[in-house]
Scaffold this motif. Sequence first.
Motif, mmCIF file in Angstrom:
data_model
loop_
_atom_site.group_PDB
_atom_site.id
_atom_site.type_symbol
_atom_site.label_atom_id
_atom_site.label_comp_id
_atom_site.label_asym_id
_atom_site.label_seq_id
_atom_site.Cartn_x
_atom_site.Cartn_y
_atom_site.Cartn_z
ATOM 1 N N LEU A 379 0.802 -1.229 0.000
ATOM 2 C CA LEU A 379 0.000 0.000 0.000
ATOM 3 C C LEU A 379 0.833 1.276 0.000
ATOM 4 C CD1 LEU A 379 -3.076 -0.445 2.380
ATOM 5 C CD2 LEU A 379 -3.051 -0.030 -0.083
ATOM 6 N N VAL A 380 2.056 1.217 0.494
ATOM 7 C CA VAL A 380 2.842 2.458 0.556
ATOM 8 C C VAL A 380 3.707 2.674 -0.687
ATOM 9 C CG1 VAL A 380 2.879 2.476 3.062
ATOM 10 C CG2 VAL A 380 4.814 1.479 1.816
ATOM 11 N N ARG A 381 4.044 1.583 -1.403
ATOM 12 C CA ARG A 381 4.951 1.728 -2.552
ATOM 13 C C ARG A 381 4.364 2.641 -3.616
ATOM 14 N NH1 ARG A 381 5.502 -3.960 -1.953
ATOM 15 N NH2 ARG A 381 7.488 -4.484 -0.965
ATOM 16 N N GLY A 382 5.180 3.606 -4.049
ATOM 17 C CA GLY A 382 4.780 4.477 -5.153
ATOM 18 C C GLY A 382 3.721 5.501 -4.793
ATOM 19 N N ARG A 383 3.400 5.637 -3.497
ATOM 20 C CA ARG A 383 2.293 6.522 -3.150
ATOM 21 C C ARG A 383 2.726 7.755 -2.354
ATOM 22 N NH1 ARG A 383 -2.191 3.827 -0.526
ATOM 23 N NH2 ARG A 383 -3.464 5.571 -1.215
ATOM 24 N N GLY A 384 4.022 8.027 -2.364
ATOM 25 C CA GLY A 384 4.499 9.271 -1.766
ATOM 26 C C GLY A 384 4.973 10.214 -2.864
ATOM 27 N N ALA A 385 5.198 11.477 -2.493
ATOM 28 C CA ALA A 385 5.759 12.420 -3.458
ATOM 29 C C ALA A 385 7.212 12.060 -3.749
ATOM 30 C CB ALA A 385 5.665 13.843 -2.919
ATOM 31 N N CYS A 386 7.887 11.445 -2.775
ATOM 32 C CA CYS A 386 9.260 10.992 -2.991
ATOM 33 C C CYS A 386 9.299 9.476 -2.799
ATOM 34 C CB CYS A 386 10.234 11.704 -2.040
ATOM 35 S SG CYS A 386 10.118 11.149 -0.316
ATOM 36 N N ARG A 387 10.485 8.911 -2.776
ATOM 37 C CA ARG A 387 10.634 7.458 -2.701
ATOM 38 C C ARG A 387 10.848 6.967 -1.266
ATOM 39 N NH1 ARG A 387 8.733 5.508 -7.109
ATOM 40 N NH2 ARG A 387 10.134 3.730 -7.221
ATOM 41 N N HIS A 388 10.583 7.815 -0.291
ATOM 42 C CA HIS A 388 10.787 7.391 1.105
ATOM 43 C C HIS A 388 9.982 6.132 1.438
ATOM 44 C CE1 HIS A 388 12.084 8.052 5.261
ATOM 45 N NE2 HIS A 388 10.848 7.803 5.635
ATOM 46 N N PRO A 389 8.669 6.101 1.143
ATOM 47 C CA PRO A 389 7.931 4.876 1.461
ATOM 48 C C PRO A 389 8.420 3.661 0.676
ATOM 49 C CG PRO A 389 6.545 6.437 0.244
ATOM 50 C CD PRO A 389 7.793 7.169 0.626
ATOM 51 N N ASP A 390 8.870 3.868 -0.549
ATOM 52 C CA ASP A 390 9.363 2.749 -1.353
ATOM 53 C C ASP A 390 10.638 2.158 -0.752
ATOM 54 O OD1 ASP A 390 7.845 3.320 -4.303
ATOM 55 O OD2 ASP A 390 8.118 5.019 -2.949
ATOM 56 N N GLY A 391 11.536 3.053 -0.304
ATOM 57 C CA GLY A 391 12.780 2.593 0.303
ATOM 58 C C GLY A 391 12.519 1.835 1.588
ATOM 59 N N ALA A 392 11.624 2.371 2.407
ATOM 60 C CA ALA A 392 11.292 1.704 3.671
ATOM 61 C C ALA A 392 10.659 0.345 3.399
ATOM 62 C CB ALA A 392 10.344 2.592 4.488
ATOM 63 N N ALA A 393 9.805 0.275 2.377
ATOM 64 C CA ALA A 393 9.127 -0.980 2.051
ATOM 65 C C ALA A 393 10.124 -2.026 1.560
ATOM 66 C CB ALA A 393 8.046 -0.739 0.994
ATOM 67 N N ARG A 394 11.080 -1.584 0.771
ATOM 68 C CA ARG A 394 12.090 -2.513 0.277
ATOM 69 C C ARG A 394 12.864 -3.129 1.449
ATOM 70 N NH1 ARG A 394 16.480 -2.646 -4.001
ATOM 71 N NH2 ARG A 394 15.995 -0.598 -4.820
ATOM 72 N N PHE A 395 13.257 -2.255 2.372
ATOM 73 C CA PHE A 395 14.040 -2.690 3.532
ATOM 74 C C PHE A 395 13.258 -3.721 4.361
ATOM 75 C CE2 PHE A 395 14.789 -2.150 8.071
ATOM 76 C CZ PHE A 395 16.147 -2.414 8.158
ATOM 77 N N VAL A 396 12.006 -3.411 4.673
ATOM 78 C CA VAL A 396 11.211 -4.300 5.532
ATOM 79 C C VAL A 396 10.882 -5.613 4.801
ATOM 80 C CG1 VAL A 396 9.028 -4.565 6.778
ATOM 81 C CG2 VAL A 396 10.269 -2.391 6.878
ATOM 82 N N ALA A 397 10.572 -5.515 3.511
ATOM 83 C CA ALA A 397 10.242 -6.726 2.747
ATOM 84 C C ALA A 397 11.424 -7.685 2.739
ATOM 85 C CB ALA A 397 9.842 -6.352 1.321
ATOM 86 N N SER A 398 12.641 -7.141 2.583
ATOM 87 C CA SER A 398 13.812 -8.025 2.558
ATOM 88 C C SER A 398 14.021 -8.668 3.920
ATOM 89 C CB SER A 398 15.060 -7.245 2.124
ATOM 90 O OG SER A 398 15.497 -6.375 3.158
ATOM 91 N N ALA A 399 13.700 -7.946 4.990
ATOM 92 C CA ALA A 399 13.846 -8.502 6.342
ATOM 93 C C ALA A 399 12.867 -9.656 6.563
ATOM 94 C CB ALA A 399 13.610 -7.410 7.386
ATOM 95 N N LEU A 400 11.623 -9.488 6.108
ATOM 96 C CA LEU A 400 10.627 -10.548 6.281
ATOM 97 C C LEU A 400 11.087 -11.823 5.583
ATOM 98 C CD1 LEU A 400 7.349 -8.465 5.765
ATOM 99 C CD2 LEU A 400 8.147 -9.516 7.901
#
Lengths: 433, 73
Positions: A379-400
């Motif tokens: 839900l957060v990927r691609g939905r911010g004005a910048c890539r902050h949510p995308d970067g955070a999502a990448r990090f957490v997804a790799s951890a899972l």
Amino acid sequence: MSVPAPTRSGASAAPSLPRLLVGLAGGGRSAGLDAHLERYGAHGASHVRADLIGLLEESGLTGRGGAAFPVAVKMAAVASRSGRRVVVVNGAEGEPASGKDRALLRRLPHLVIDGAVLAASAVGAREVIVATGSGGQVEQAALAHAIGEREGRRLDGPVRTFAVAVPNSFVAGEETALVRFLNGGPAKPTFTPPRPFERGVGGAPTLVQNAETLANVALIARFGAGWFRSLGTEDEPGSVLVSLTGAVGRAGVYEVELGTTFEALLRQAEGATGPLQALLVGGFFGSWLEARTALSLRLLDADLAPYGAALGARAVVALPEGACGVVETARVAGYLARESAGQCGPCVHGLAAVARALGRLARRERDDRRGDLLRWLDLVRGRGACRHPDGAARFVASALDVFADEFSLHARGRCSGAGRLVLPVPKRQEAAA
Amino acid sequence: MKSERLRVNPIACEAHGLCAELLPERITLDEWGYPIVDPAPLSRELHREARRAVASCPTLALLLEQAASRRAA
């Protein structure tokens, strides 16, 4: 973050490796203008300036701030505009696991300014603004001194250089945030377009380039595209600065050839201090990789892409056995949620939800929300004005993925870690949580 | 008419949700009330409703853009 002395001292002609850090051989102090000119020679013969953009295109240099965008394309976009134009050196380096731009600006301010002035000449700008984090007094002093030396000798013709301190937030280095701050606003990203190359500082087309990128520009202008390409691969040429921390003998900033293996990188830092379970590649916007997989990979996006990872700004953290991947991930997720600029709903609410769920898992509260987590990440990927949510999502997804077993343990109220904290999450923000 | 697509300015959006009511074919709301917009080019039949949704947004956060907009540097 310290810079270990290079193992090989530089020749007076085109250096091999180290290239960027060759100027550090003299010790821990900032290189003055005389030492700089002696080592590298005067910047930019006029024939080089005439087609610097062509030279950079030939070199294949990409932005070293994390996005790896071709430098020549960005410069040509600014050069094609008319009227006032501006060059901004991005040395904000808000990524806590990164120290390479600070190291460059402290120790080799003239090399960075050389590249910025050359870029300014190539795109038709007469102003260079060097932006550093407001906590970086050492870089600021080194810059002020370097700018004074250059002005005293009228080294840069019509190009004037200014140094500006920007807030120490994670998003302040995002290029639209940087421009917004320089225009008198908060250091928060803006909706695009316009991008800075279209409308930037004072409304003028603005070239924003990372400090390490511009240091490379300074070297390519002197030694040529062929020299630059003599290291690295066809698609990913050159050398890069890596900020290496965690369970290694000697944490610091290392310059390596693109294509070096992670194992060889760690060897330069006197190796791992014990068995490793994972590497974080690309900093807090990066990806966790299992150590046994990562160590044999090369520092190339081509090698990392199959794992959904990328070099980013090349902050690498070695996670030892005994540390807990779930706890570390929750710490960073909490930090990234707090560092959201707070402007875009999905980022504000999504990252907060992710951080809360990870916090409960880290505290072993037997509340397994991994299904929700995956949904929120989508839900957060691609939905911010910048890539902050995308970067955070990448990090957490790799951890899972990488710490799947540890997450299952935590969901049952257990933890295999020994309580050791490894990632450099800023303390002030952590205490405020 | 050139093909267009919808885009949200997430900074301007305040989750009023009118857009999802006016154009449910292309816009749904997430669990926090913010619009999830289908970025595919709009069909001719949806153009009028799309324009109405764009005009109805209280914060002017919903935009119609040329579908073939160039990629920025």
